[in-house]
Design an enzyme around this catalytic site. Structure first.
Site, short mmCIF file in Angstrom:
data_model
loop_
_atom_site.label_atom_id
_atom_site.label_comp_id
_atom_site.label_asym_id
_atom_site.label_seq_id
_atom_site.Cartn_x
_atom_site.Cartn_y
_atom_site.Cartn_z
N ASN A 157 1.58 -2.91 -2.26
CA ASN A 157 0.25 -2.37 -1.97
C ASN A 157 -0.72 -2.81 -3.07
OD1 ASN A 157 0.46 -0.58 0.53
ND2 ASN A 157 2.26 -0.01 -0.68
N GLU A 158 -1.30 -3.97 -2.83
CA GLU A 158 -2.20 -4.58 -3.82
C GLU A 158 -3.53 -3.81 -3.85
OE1 GLU A 158 -0.81 -6.42 -5.73
OE2 GLU A 158 0.30 -8.09 -4.85
N PRO A 159 -4.35 -4.05 -4.89
CA PRO A 159 -5.64 -3.36 -4.99
C PRO A 159 -6.41 -3.42 -3.67
CG PRO A 159 -5.23 -4.60 -6.98
CD PRO A 159 -4.10 -4.93 -6.04
N SER A 161 -5.56 -1.25 -1.20
CA SER A 161 -4.70 -0.61 -0.18
C SER A 161 -5.06 0.87 -0.06
CB SER A 161 -3.23 -0.73 -0.58
OG SER A 161 -2.81 -2.07 -0.60
N THR A 176 0.21 -11.09 -8.87
CA THR A 176 1.56 -10.85 -8.36
C THR A 176 2.28 -12.17 -8.11
OG1 THR A 176 0.89 -8.78 -7.35
CG2 THR A 176 2.85 -9.84 -6.44
#
Ligand code: PGA
Length: 257
Positions: A157-159, A161, A176
């Site tokens: 869940n990247e920035p 999300s 990532t």
């Protein structure tokens, strides 16, 4: 009542070493598995990949081999999987889980769940919905183990999300992909997308422990624990979970007060 904070941060515990932390964690998980077995019930575990949980899995294998811990009443759900790699590629999470845990314990294959990273685009949404449904039918996640990426991601869940996001396809953050480049033998080999449980999926777990080791994790641990609750740092959502804890070594805790 006065003096009681409206919002309590999740507990964090600082251990002398990752080995000490994972002994504690594995003991807690083994108690859950054993108490459920005694009641004739399943324990539903949410599992993570990456360098961070390796020692935890080693300790679970030791408990299985030396202390008779059986996983026959466990159902597992992994957080995430890269998209577009063949399942037996050395860097898939399917391979990781089998190599580092599943090949060494007695968890029945039919009770192991990982998102499938080989589906054509048109089948992904249905697959993600079915993954959510399987978690629901298992009774929800009893215990979710997490690592944390330098972007603050839990799962992938990247920035950006949302807190209520569910299992879905996600584009991986540049940081990532950079962090994965060495393992893949170069940045261009790293997949651009993955499937991940959502923040909402994770936050519904009844107990959550996030693990982090090393000084390189200290800045993001500080943000996650002390910064605002924001979708820019998905681990910050854990501040609002009633039963989440961070297990840290001294390096990862180094930027906390
Ligand atoms: P790591 O990755 O355990 O390899 O540091 C953690 C994560 O990206 O969630």
């Amino acid at each position: 009542m006065w003096g009681v904070p409206l919002m309590t941060s999740p507990a964090f515990r600082v251990f002398d070493s990752p080995a000490a932390a994972v002994r504690e964690l594995a003991f807690e998980v083994s108690q859950l598995i054993r108490s459920r077995a005694a009641a004739g019930r399943q324990a539903v575990l949410g599992l993570a990949t990456g360098n961070t949980p390796l020692l935890f899995y080693r300790e679970l294998i030791r408990l299985h081999r030396e202390e008779g811990l059986s996983f026959t009443n466990v159902t597992s759900f992994n957080l995430d999987e890269y998209l577009g790699l063949p399942r037996d590629h050395a860097e898939t999470y399917w391979t990781f889980m089998h190599r580092n845990l599943l090949d060494h314990i007695d968890l029945p294959a039919a009770q192991v769940n990982l998102p499938c990273g080989t589906l054509p685009d048109g089948e992904i949404n249905a697959h993600c919905a079915a993954y959510e449904e399987r978690i629901r039918q298992a009774g929800g996640l009893d215990f979710q183990v997490l690592g944390i990426g330098r972007t603050g991601h839990i799962g992938f869940n990247e920035p950006g999300s949302p807190k209520d996001s569910r299992t879905r396809r996600i584009q991986l953050d540049a940081m990532t992909r950079q962090d994965a480049a060495a393992a893949f033998g170069g940045l261009e080999q790293v997949p651009t997308h993955a499937l991940t449980m959502g923040c909402g999926t994770i936050l519904e777990a009844r107990r959550i422990v996030l693990l982090a080791w090393g000084e390189h994790k200290a800045p993001i641990i500080r943000e996650a624990l002390r910064g605002p609750v924001t979708d820019q740092v998905s681990a910050s959502f854990l501040q609002e979970h009633p039963n989440a804890a961070f297990y840290l070594d001294r390096g990862a805790a180094g930027a906390l007060d």
